[in-house]
Structure formats: C-alpha cells, structure tokens
Design an enzyme around this catalytic site. Sequence first.
Site, PDB file in Angstrom:
ATOM      1  CE1 TYR A  63      44.552  39.363  38.262  1.00 32.15           C
ATOM      2  CE2 TYR A  63      45.327  40.471  40.234  1.00 32.15           C
ATOM      3  CZ  TYR A  63      44.891  40.517  38.932  1.00 32.15           C
ATOM      4  OH  TYR A  63      44.808  41.729  38.294  1.00 32.15           O
ATOM      5  CG  HIS A 131      39.366  42.248  36.786  1.00 26.40           C
ATOM      6  ND1 HIS A 131      39.947  41.134  37.348  1.00 26.40           N
ATOM      7  CD2 HIS A 131      40.370  42.872  36.139  1.00 26.40           C
ATOM      8  CE1 HIS A 131      41.228  41.087  37.054  1.00 26.40           C
ATOM      9  NE2 HIS A 131      41.516  42.137  36.315  1.00 26.40           N
TER      10      HIS A 131
END
Length: 340
Positions: A63, A131
Amino acid sequence: MTEHGTTLEQAELGKGGPLVGVQGLGCMGMSEFYGDTDEAAARETLDAALAAGVTLFDTADVYGRGRNEEFLAPFVAAHRDEITLATKFAIERTDDPQYRGVRNDRGYIREAVEASLRRLGVDVIDLYYMHRRDPAVPFAESVGAMAELVSEGKVRHLGLSEVTGAELREAHAVHPIAALQSEWSLFSRDVERSAVGAAAELGVAFVPYSPLGRGFLTGSFADASAELSQNDFRRHQPRFNGDNAKANAELLVPVREIAAQHGASPAQIALAWVQQRAQVHGLTVVPIPGTRKPGRLLENTGATRITLTQAELDLLEPIAAQVAGNRYPDMSFTSAAREA
C-alpha cells in the site's frame, strides 16, 4: 467494555490468537488507490476507530509502496499496547506502475518482514499475512519461512490471504494460522466454496476485506468511470463500470429497503450481513471495512448492533449470484482462480 467506554464485542483471531474488536479497520485507502487522500482526516479516523473499540488495524507493504506502514507508525507508537497490528507481504511493485508480481520465496519473506518492521517502527508484528500465493513456490516452504519469523520473535501470529480451503489446511499443518483474509461481501461469495468451511473446521478466524464491495454497496457511486477520479483504481474493476455497474446497481434495491426498515444505511446492512456469517458458518468473522472519514467509521461500527432477520437474510441471499463482472480484471491473483 473497552477502555474507551464502548460496547464493541471482542473476538479471538484463531485458537490462542489476539482478542480484537469484532470489526477492524482497513487502512489501504489512507495512502492510495481510492483517489486523493487527506492525511489529517485519516489520522482523525484512526483515533475515532480506537475510541469506538476497533483494535485490529490492517495494512500491507504494497500500500503506497511502504507509505501506508510509515503513515501508521506514529499511531502505532502511541497506542502499541492497545492495538493488534496486521501487515502483509508478497505483492511486489517496481517503478513500473502497471507491474504487480508475487513473491513467496524465503529470501524475499525475510527481506519483507525487516522492511515492514522498520517502517512501522516496531519490534514485532502481531499478525503477518501472506498477501497472495505464488503456486510456483512450495507452500510448505513459504509457510515454514513465516514460521521461522514467529520462532525469532519478529511475528506473533500468521495469516493468509486469498487461499483455498485445501491450501489453508496445508498451511495450517505446517504452522497454526490465526486468520484468513479474503474478499467476502454481499457481492463476493466465492470464498464459501471451500475456504470458509476449512476455516471453521480449523478454528481459523475469517477477516473479510472489501465487505462493502469497495464502496459500491454503500451507494456512494454507481459508475466508477463516470464518477470517480482518474487515480481511483475502481475505474479499472469490471463490475463497477458500464453495463455491469448499471446491472449491479439494481441489485441494491433490497439492501436499501432493509436499511429503511432498520433506520440504517445500506453500508450498515451490508456489514451486518457479513458479521452474521459468523453464526451462519460457525466461525469467527472480523471484517475490516476501510474508510478515511471519522463519520463513516462510526457508521460502520454501528452495524455491529444490527441483527438481520431470517426473512431479510433470505432477501439478500440471491444477490451475489447475479453480480455482473469479476472483482478484478485479472482473477489469477485470487483463490477463486485455483478452486477445483
């Protein structure tokens, strides 16, 4: 009651895992992906979340290419003993804005955790997720490398994201998995094919991301390409654009009707539906809706006080099967692509 005087219930992430508020906060949009950001409002939202009893704060190294972890660092430092900090590794980015790679090899995992620890300003990460899965790397090798981080005191608990039920069982046999994070909402229910059942069987908590369908379920926009800014990645998601968006907007009619009956917002009904998956499937469910506004945060946590009737659940049941368009342009990164 939490220290802040709220009545937000708590749930355990996995057997012997941390106790967290039954709703967490996804922090991705505070750095990028959803258009322009307002750092001051985002920091107010973090404080409002903790005051409301939210204790699970979710980020990832991808992010903002680390900026989201750096953004969270001051908040984490001020409240380290009050929160459960979750971050993730595996999605690799470069200077090419279009590039997304997936790395699960041992060397990369060790580099990633050290970088996240440094950016977050902590000695240990409470919950460390893979992830995305790289099927080219043996799963036992990747999870084994993650387990080493627990032994070394760099990580307290392990999590996975977007894995199938079979993959979850394989990983759990190597080291206990505390939480599985995957997309789960009124619009996205592919995880119910195998992952949800496996999580319930193993005592793994489920952490739904995008439980509000990236905002579409709230009714805040009806066509991403027409209404959202150029730097909003939802403009590139098939189900939020063109004829798909028009068809999917019609699916929100029962959501709005039920919201009116409860004196609630459509967002609260969508979140209440996700929360009640805990009773339907017999597992712990802690959704992590993302927001950058304190008012939205309070609206979201208010959904934990709504209980939908069976008749209302029946009205909502057909929605997912009628959704037009995939949730990503490239579904190969998801568990749905590897379901038998």
